[in-house]
Design a protein around this motif. Structure first.
Motif, short mmCIF file in Angstrom:
data_model
loop_
_atom_site.label_atom_id
_atom_site.label_comp_id
_atom_site.label_asym_id
_atom_site.label_seq_id
_atom_site.Cartn_x
_atom_site.Cartn_y
_atom_site.Cartn_z
N ALA A 109 35.43 45.33 51.76
CA ALA A 109 36.50 46.11 51.09
C ALA A 109 36.98 45.31 49.88
N ASP A 111 35.51 42.87 47.16
CA ASP A 111 34.23 42.42 46.62
C ASP A 111 34.46 41.85 45.23
N LEU A 114 32.80 43.01 41.68
CA LEU A 114 33.03 44.34 41.10
C LEU A 114 33.29 44.32 39.59
N ASP A 170 34.81 38.17 39.44
CA ASP A 170 36.21 38.22 38.98
C ASP A 170 37.10 37.81 40.14
N ALA A 173 41.65 39.27 42.26
CA ALA A 173 42.30 39.77 43.48
C ALA A 173 42.89 38.64 44.32
N LYS A 176 46.29 34.84 42.00
CA LYS A 176 47.73 34.58 42.07
C LYS A 176 48.11 34.02 43.45
N SER A 244 50.06 44.74 46.89
CA SER A 244 49.14 45.40 45.95
C SER A 244 49.51 46.87 45.92
N GLU A 248 50.71 49.28 39.85
CA GLU A 248 50.86 48.04 39.08
C GLU A 248 50.15 48.10 37.73
N ARG A 249 48.91 48.56 37.77
CA ARG A 249 48.18 48.73 36.50
C ARG A 249 47.38 50.01 36.62
N HIS A 260 43.89 50.14 39.16
CA HIS A 260 42.98 48.99 39.01
C HIS A 260 42.38 48.47 40.31
N LEU A 262 39.85 48.98 43.03
CA LEU A 262 38.66 49.83 43.12
C LEU A 262 38.03 49.75 44.49
N ASP A 290 46.82 37.59 49.62
CA ASP A 290 46.49 38.29 48.39
C ASP A 290 45.19 39.09 48.56
N THR A 294 44.77 43.53 48.72
CA THR A 294 43.81 44.34 47.96
C THR A 294 42.85 45.06 48.93
P1 ADP Z 1 47.43 42.58 41.16
O1 ADP Z 1 46.57 41.58 40.46
O2 ADP Z 1 47.86 43.72 40.31
O3 ADP Z 1 48.55 41.95 41.93
P2 ADP Z 1 45.51 42.73 43.28
O4 ADP Z 1 45.84 41.42 43.89
O5 ADP Z 1 45.32 43.85 44.23
O6 ADP Z 1 46.54 43.26 42.24
O7 ADP Z 1 44.16 42.47 42.46
C1 ADP Z 1 43.61 43.49 41.70
C2 ADP Z 1 42.56 42.89 40.79
O8 ADP Z 1 41.43 42.51 41.54
C3 ADP Z 1 42.05 43.92 39.80
O9 ADP Z 1 42.72 43.79 38.59
C4 ADP Z 1 40.57 43.58 39.67
O10 ADP Z 1 40.42 42.53 38.74
C5 ADP Z 1 40.22 43.08 41.02
N1 ADP Z 1 39.81 44.10 42.00
C6 ADP Z 1 40.06 45.42 42.05
N2 ADP Z 1 39.55 46.00 43.16
C7 ADP Z 1 38.94 44.99 43.83
C8 ADP Z 1 38.22 44.92 45.06
N3 ADP Z 1 38.04 45.98 45.83
N4 ADP Z 1 37.74 43.70 45.41
C9 ADP Z 1 37.90 42.61 44.66
N5 ADP Z 1 38.57 42.60 43.50
C10 ADP Z 1 39.10 43.77 43.09
#
Ligand code: ADP
Ligand code: MG
Length: 350
Positions: A109, A111, A114, A170, A173, A176, A244, A248-249, A260, A262, A290, A294
């Protein structure tokens, strides 16, 4: 006035001003990792001053930004994403390896590969668009955290990340959450154990100790429907509180909202029936919280509840599309819903 009284008054003034110094918090606001970061730190008896630690925190955030960013073309992960391979600072390797473990734990869930899909939607560049289905299908061919590899070279204090052709990583997620862990470790190291501090990294809150008066910190949970308002307040003592939300975005096109977070199964914004997920856990484990916020957003209410029952160490506040609020039993006494939100459904372990 006798000399004695004057001396006594002077002593009193000294004591009072001394007390003021010892109990007053220092706050700092920084912009790093694409978010506003607010740190409030109270002094401790034996340790560096909050002001000193704030300066060190700013330096630390600068390093973390560099080590974890994907948007900065100079960052080590950007080189990995460009070349499919690269040597990175050991910290980048450690966060990547732990993130891959969390992807596995959440059954994919989460990944962290992505990124090309996220780019196609324009979430990191603000060039928002709705990519056609064929484009998403082609990009999803390259999404699979199980095919990313991290190898460590401890002697050189580096790591090597390798990705198959077309894959990009990336850490957004979890970045932070990881930064919260590092800030907490800095405070513990420099200020000792008796901490009273609140670290807010754009909705990722880490409460260290409680308030100086002994009460828990009061952490507001945003109402996903009306983001100026509060869904409720959580009393937090030594806890990470990480949310999350689809609010947020996001962008809107033809009346449809695209956010944002996915779903790796479809490459589209996760529409699981949840509007926001708050994970409450150990302050040492903000990165896990964190990742979970997500991943559980992607899973939806039923699977998230099942995941919570199968695992320990965290509690949840889940807000459904219809506004219904579900909390796990560990928060029964510490979370209070704002008026107008009805009653929360409480999940029990059975
Ligand atoms: P925020 O950064 O707004 O607090 P999240 O911690 O949920 O929110 O992280 C969202 C970020 O993680 C997105 O901006 C994207 O870069 C990435 N992301 C989005 N969906 C996924 C997912 N299913 N798995 C891993 N990374 C994701
Ligand atoms: Mg997250």
């Amino acid at each position: 006035m006798s000399k004695r009284i004057i001396a006594a008054l002077c002593l009193l003034c000294l004591l009072l001003s001394g007390c003021g110094k010892e109990t007053g918090p220092a706050s700092g606001t920084f912009f790093a990792m694409n978010t506003v970061i607010n740190l409030t730190i109270y002094p401790t008896k034996n340790g560096a001053t909050p002001e000193e630690v704030l300066t060190e925190a700013e330096t630390l955030l600068g390093t973390l930004e560099k080590n974890l960013s994907v948007t900065d073309p100079e960052a080590p992960l950007s080189a990995v994403n460009r070349d499919g391979w690269g040597t990175v600072p050991i910290e980048t390797g450690e966060v990547a390896a732990e993130a891959l473990r969390l992807c596995d734990w959440t059954g994919g869930a989460l990944d962290v590969t992505l990124y090309p899909v996220s780019l196609a939607w324009g979430f990191t560049t603000e060039n928002h668009r709705v990519p056609p289905r064929e484009e998403l299908d082609a990009l999803l061919e390259h999404v699979d955290y199980r095919r990313a590899a991290v190898a460590f070279l401890p002697e050189e204090q580096t790591a090597e990340i390798s990705l198959p052709d077309g894959m990009e990583m990336d850490l957004g997620a979890v970045a932070k959450g990881y930064a919260g862990n590092r800030l907490r470790a800095l405070l513990l190291e420099r200020m000792g154990e008796d901490l009273h501090a609140l670290l807010d990294l754009g909705g990722n809150v880490v409460a260290l100790g409680g308030r100086p008066d002994g009460d828990p910190w009061r952490v507001g949970i945003r109402d996903p429907e009306n983001t100026d308002g509060l869904l409720g307040v959580l009393g937090a003592y030594d806890a990470a509180v990480i949310t999350s939300g689809g609010y947020e975005r996001y962008f809107e096109e033809n009346g449809v909202r695209y956010w944002h977070i996915l779903d790796p199964a479809t490459g589209e914004p996760a529409r699981s029936g949840l509007k926001s997920v708050t994970v409450v856990g150990s302050p040492a484990d903000g990165m896990t919280c964190d990742a979970l916020s997500t991943a559980l957003f992607v899973m939806g209410l039923e699977k998230a509840a099942e995941f919570w029952r199968d695992n320990t160490g965290f509690e949840l506040i889940l807000v459904s599309d219809d506004g219904g609020v579900t909390i796990t039993e560990g928060l029964r006494d510490s979370f209070s819903l704002s008026s107008g939100h009805g009653e929360a459904t409480v999940l029990e372990r059975q």
